[in-house]
Design a protein around this motif. Structure first.
Motif, PDB file in Angstrom:
ATOM      1  N   ASP A   1       0.371  -3.786  -7.413  1.00 55.76           N
ATOM      2  CA  ASP A   1      -0.027  -3.602  -8.807  1.00 55.76           C
ATOM      3  C   ASP A   1       1.113  -2.947  -9.569  1.00 55.76           C
ATOM      4  O   ASP A   1       1.338  -1.750  -9.450  1.00 55.76           O
ATOM      5  CB  ASP A   1      -1.282  -2.732  -8.869  1.00 55.76           C
ATOM      6  CG  ASP A   1      -1.663  -2.352 -10.285  1.00 55.76           C
ATOM      7  OD1 ASP A   1      -1.454  -3.181 -11.198  1.00 55.76           O
ATOM      8  OD2 ASP A   1      -2.175  -1.235 -10.483  1.00 55.76           O
TER       9      ASP A   1
ATOM     10  N   GLY B   1      -0.310  -0.823 -13.326  1.00 54.76           N
ATOM     11  CA  GLY B   1      -1.148   0.370 -13.410  1.00 54.76           C
ATOM     12  C   GLY B   1      -2.598   0.076 -13.743  1.00 54.76           C
ATOM     13  O   GLY B   1      -3.211   0.762 -14.558  1.00 54.76           O
TER      14      GLY B   1
ATOM     15  N   LYS C   1      -6.983   2.619 -13.255  1.00 54.31           N
ATOM     16  CA  LYS C   1      -6.614   4.023 -13.072  1.00 54.31           C
ATOM     17  C   LYS C   1      -7.821   4.898 -12.750  1.00 54.31           C
ATOM     18  O   LYS C   1      -7.675   6.008 -12.223  1.00 54.31           O
ATOM     19  CB  LYS C   1      -5.911   4.547 -14.335  1.00 54.31           C
ATOM     20  CG  LYS C   1      -4.541   3.922 -14.586  1.00 54.31           C
ATOM     21  CD  LYS C   1      -3.885   4.533 -15.823  1.00 54.31           C
ATOM     22  CE  LYS C   1      -2.445   4.047 -16.001  1.00 54.31           C
ATOM     23  NZ  LYS C   1      -2.360   2.588 -16.200  1.00 54.31           N
ATOM     24  N   GLU C   2      -9.015   4.412 -13.088  1.00 54.00           N
ATOM     25  CA  GLU C   2     -10.224   5.179 -12.828  1.00 54.00           C
ATOM     26  C   GLU C   2     -10.649   5.110 -11.361  1.00 54.00           C
ATOM     27  O   GLU C   2     -11.495   5.886 -10.908  1.00 54.00           O
ATOM     28  CB  GLU C   2     -11.368   4.659 -13.710  1.00 54.00           C
ATOM     29  CG  GLU C   2     -11.993   3.339 -13.280  1.00 54.00           C
ATOM     30  CD  GLU C   2     -11.111   2.112 -13.517  1.00 54.00           C
ATOM     31  OE1 GLU C   2     -11.463   1.016 -13.035  1.00 54.00           O
ATOM     32  OE2 GLU C   2     -10.061   2.246 -14.195  1.00 54.00           O
TER      33      GLU C   2
ATOM     34  N   SER D   1     -10.333   5.430  -7.281  1.00 54.04           N
ATOM     35  CA  SER D   1      -9.673   6.264  -6.271  1.00 54.04           C
ATOM     36  C   SER D   1      -9.001   5.421  -5.199  1.00 54.04           C
ATOM     37  O   SER D   1      -8.414   5.960  -4.261  1.00 54.04           O
ATOM     38  CB  SER D   1     -10.695   7.199  -5.615  1.00 54.04           C
ATOM     39  OG  SER D   1     -11.720   6.443  -4.973  1.00 54.04           O
TER      40      SER D   1
ATOM     41  N   TRP E   1      -6.894   2.804  -6.187  1.00 54.61           N
ATOM     42  CA  TRP E   1      -5.728   2.216  -6.842  1.00 54.61           C
ATOM     43  C   TRP E   1      -4.739   3.319  -7.196  1.00 54.61           C
ATOM     44  O   TRP E   1      -5.115   4.338  -7.786  1.00 54.61           O
ATOM     45  CB  TRP E   1      -6.128   1.475  -8.119  1.00 54.61           C
ATOM     46  CG  TRP E   1      -6.850   0.184  -7.899  1.00 54.61           C
ATOM     47  CD1 TRP E   1      -8.106   0.023  -7.377  1.00 54.61           C
ATOM     48  CD2 TRP E   1      -6.371  -1.136  -8.192  1.00 54.61           C
ATOM     49  NE1 TRP E   1      -8.436  -1.310  -7.324  1.00 54.61           N
ATOM     50  CE2 TRP E   1      -7.398  -2.043  -7.823  1.00 54.61           C
ATOM     51  CE3 TRP E   1      -5.192  -1.626  -8.737  1.00 54.61           C
ATOM     52  CZ2 TRP E   1      -7.269  -3.422  -7.980  1.00 54.61           C
ATOM     53  CZ3 TRP E   1      -5.065  -3.004  -8.896  1.00 54.61           C
ATOM     54  CH2 TRP E   1      -6.088  -3.887  -8.516  1.00 54.61           C
ATOM     55  N   GLY E   2      -3.477   3.108  -6.815  1.00 56.86           N
ATOM     56  CA  GLY E   2      -2.449   4.076  -7.166  1.00 56.86           C
ATOM     57  C   GLY E   2      -1.193   3.899  -6.343  1.00 56.86           C
ATOM     58  O   GLY E   2      -1.191   3.170  -5.343  1.00 56.86           O
ATOM     59  N   ASP E   3      -0.116   4.528  -6.759  1.00 54.92           N
ATOM     60  CA  ASP E   3       1.181   4.418  -6.073  1.00 54.92           C
ATOM     61  C   ASP E   3       1.626   2.966  -5.963  1.00 54.92           C
ATOM     62  O   ASP E   3       2.292   2.579  -5.004  1.00 54.92           O
ATOM     63  CB  ASP E   3       1.134   5.067  -4.696  1.00 54.92           C
ATOM     64  CG  ASP E   3       1.263   6.585  -4.763  1.00 54.92           C
ATOM     65  OD1 ASP E   3       2.399   7.075  -4.906  1.00 54.92           O
ATOM     66  OD2 ASP E   3       0.227   7.269  -4.703  1.00 54.92           O
TER      67      ASP E   3
ATOM     68  N   ASN F   1     -10.921   7.124  -0.697  1.00 57.71           N
ATOM     69  CA  ASN F   1      -9.802   7.607  -1.515  1.00 57.71           C
ATOM     70  C   ASN F   1      -8.503   7.253  -0.800  1.00 57.71           C
ATOM     71  O   ASN F   1      -8.273   7.681   0.333  1.00 57.71           O
ATOM     72  CB  ASN F   1      -9.899   9.121  -1.711  1.00 57.71           C
ATOM     73  CG  ASN F   1      -8.893   9.645  -2.723  1.00 57.71           C
ATOM     74  OD1 ASN F   1      -7.699   9.376  -2.620  1.00 57.71           O
ATOM     75  ND2 ASN F   1      -9.365  10.406  -3.692  1.00 57.71           N
ATOM     76  N   TYR F   2      -7.672   6.465  -1.450  1.00 60.12           N
ATOM     77  CA  TYR F   2      -6.461   5.972  -0.776  1.00 60.12           C
ATOM     78  C   TYR F   2      -5.502   7.090  -0.399  1.00 60.12           C
ATOM     79  O   TYR F   2      -4.754   6.981   0.583  1.00 60.12           O
ATOM     80  CB  TYR F   2      -5.755   4.927  -1.647  1.00 60.12           C
ATOM     81  CG  TYR F   2      -4.819   5.488  -2.691  1.00 60.12           C
ATOM     82  CD1 TYR F   2      -3.469   5.669  -2.435  1.00 60.12           C
ATOM     83  CD2 TYR F   2      -5.291   5.854  -3.957  1.00 60.12           C
ATOM     84  CE1 TYR F   2      -2.604   6.175  -3.390  1.00 60.12           C
ATOM     85  CE2 TYR F   2      -4.437   6.362  -4.915  1.00 60.12           C
ATOM     86  CZ  TYR F   2      -3.096   6.529  -4.637  1.00 60.12           C
ATOM     87  OH  TYR F   2      -2.243   7.043  -5.585  1.00 60.12           O
ATOM     88  N   LYS F   3      -5.533   8.185  -1.156  1.00 57.45           N
ATOM     89  CA  LYS F   3      -4.591   9.276  -0.887  1.00 57.45           C
ATOM     90  C   LYS F   3      -4.873   9.956   0.445  1.00 57.45           C
ATOM     91  O   LYS F   3      -3.945  10.417   1.117  1.00 57.45           O
ATOM     92  CB  LYS F   3      -4.632  10.291  -2.023  1.00 57.45           C
ATOM     93  CG  LYS F   3      -4.047   9.770  -3.329  1.00 57.45           C
ATOM     94  CD  LYS F   3      -4.006  10.854  -4.398  1.00 57.45           C
ATOM     95  CE  LYS F   3      -3.378  10.318  -5.683  1.00 57.45           C
ATOM     96  NZ  LYS F   3      -3.333  11.361  -6.748  1.00 57.45           N
TER      97      LYS F   3
END
Length: 205
Positions: free
Chosen positions: A135, A138, A141-142, A144, A146-148, A167-169
Motif C-alpha cells: 500500500d 496510505g 489508516k483507521e 490496526s 494497515w501500516g508501514d 494488530n499488525y504491530k
C-alpha cells in the motif's frame, strides 16, 4: 465550412482525451478487489493464488521441545506466491508495486528416511496463510492491520476469509524484524519488511 471542420475535429480530440485520461475515476481499477474489501480494508486469501508464480520456499526445522519429541527434521514449510506482474515490476524497479499481493502458504511438514537421503522432508497439510498487500497510498489508516506500507493478515486453514490478526504491530512486525535488519540498504523502507533476499526470482538476470 473550415470553421465547421475545425469544430468537429476539436470535439473529436476532446472525446479521445476524455476516454484516455488517467484522471477519470472510472478508469482506475479497483484496488486488488479479490483480496481487499474496498470499504473496510479487510483482507482475504485470494482463491487463485496457487496459479501465481512462487517467490520461494522457507523450511522450518525442529528445535527445542519439537526436536526432543520428533527428532531432527522439518516441521513446517512456507511457500510464498505473488502475481506475475509483481515479479516483473520488481525486477525492473527494485521495489514492490502498489497492489502487490504476497501469499505465504503455511504447510505442516514431516521428515522421513528414503533412498534419496536419511532425512527427507515434505509438506503434508495446510496450516494457514499469511497475506500481505503493498500500500503506497496510505489507505485504511483507521485499521490496526494497515501500516508501514502494507496490509497484514494471518488466516487459519479453517477460514481463509477471516483473519485472526488483531494488530499488525504486535502480531506481524516482530516476525519481520530480521528481514528489515538484513535488507539491502537502498531498498524502500516499506520493502525492507519483506524477506526479498530469499527470493532468487526477484533478482535481475
Amino acid at each position: 465550412m473550415m470553421n465547421k471542420i475545425w469544430s468537429v475535429m476539436g470535439m473529436a480530440c476532446v472525446a479521445v482525451a476524455l476516454q484516455s485520461s488517467p484522471l477519470r475515476a472510472e478508469a482506475e481499477p479497483l484496488f486488488v478487489p479479490n483480496v481487499v474489501d474496498a470499504a473496510t480494508g479487510a483482507l482475504r486469501v485470494p482463491a487463485n493464488y496457487t496459479e501465481w508464480p512462487t517467490l520461494g520456499t522457507w523450511a522450518h526445522a525442529n528445535t527445542g521441545e519439537a526436536l526432543e519429541k520428533m527428532g531432527p527434521g522439518l516441521h513446517e514449510y512456507h511457500v510464498v506466491y505473488t502475481q506475475p506482474e509483481t515479479i516483473a515490476y520488481y525486477k525492473k524497479t527494485g521495489q514492490f508495486p502498489d497492489g502487490a499481493v504476497l501469499v505465504k502458504e503455511l504447510l505442516n511438514a514431516t521428515t522421513m528416511s528414503m533412498t534419496t537421503g536419511l532425512a527427507v522432508g515434505h509438506a503434508t497439510t495446510i496450516k494457514g496463510w499469511f497475506v500481505l498487500v503493498r500500500d503506497t497510498k496510505g489507505r485504511h489508516k483507521e485499521s490496526s492491520l494497515w501500516g508501514d506500507g502494507w496490509a497484514w493478515s494471518l488466516f487459519n486453514a479453517e477460514d481463509p476469509k477471516r483473519t485472526v490478526s488483531k494488530n499488525y504491530k504486535t502480531d506481524c512486525l516482530p516476525c519481520h524484524t530480521p528481514a528489515k535488519e538484513l535488507a539491502r540498504a537502498n531498498a524502500p523502507d516499506a520493502d525492507k519488511w519483506i524477506y526479498a533476499f530469499g527470493y532468487p526470482v526477484l533478482q535481475k538476470k
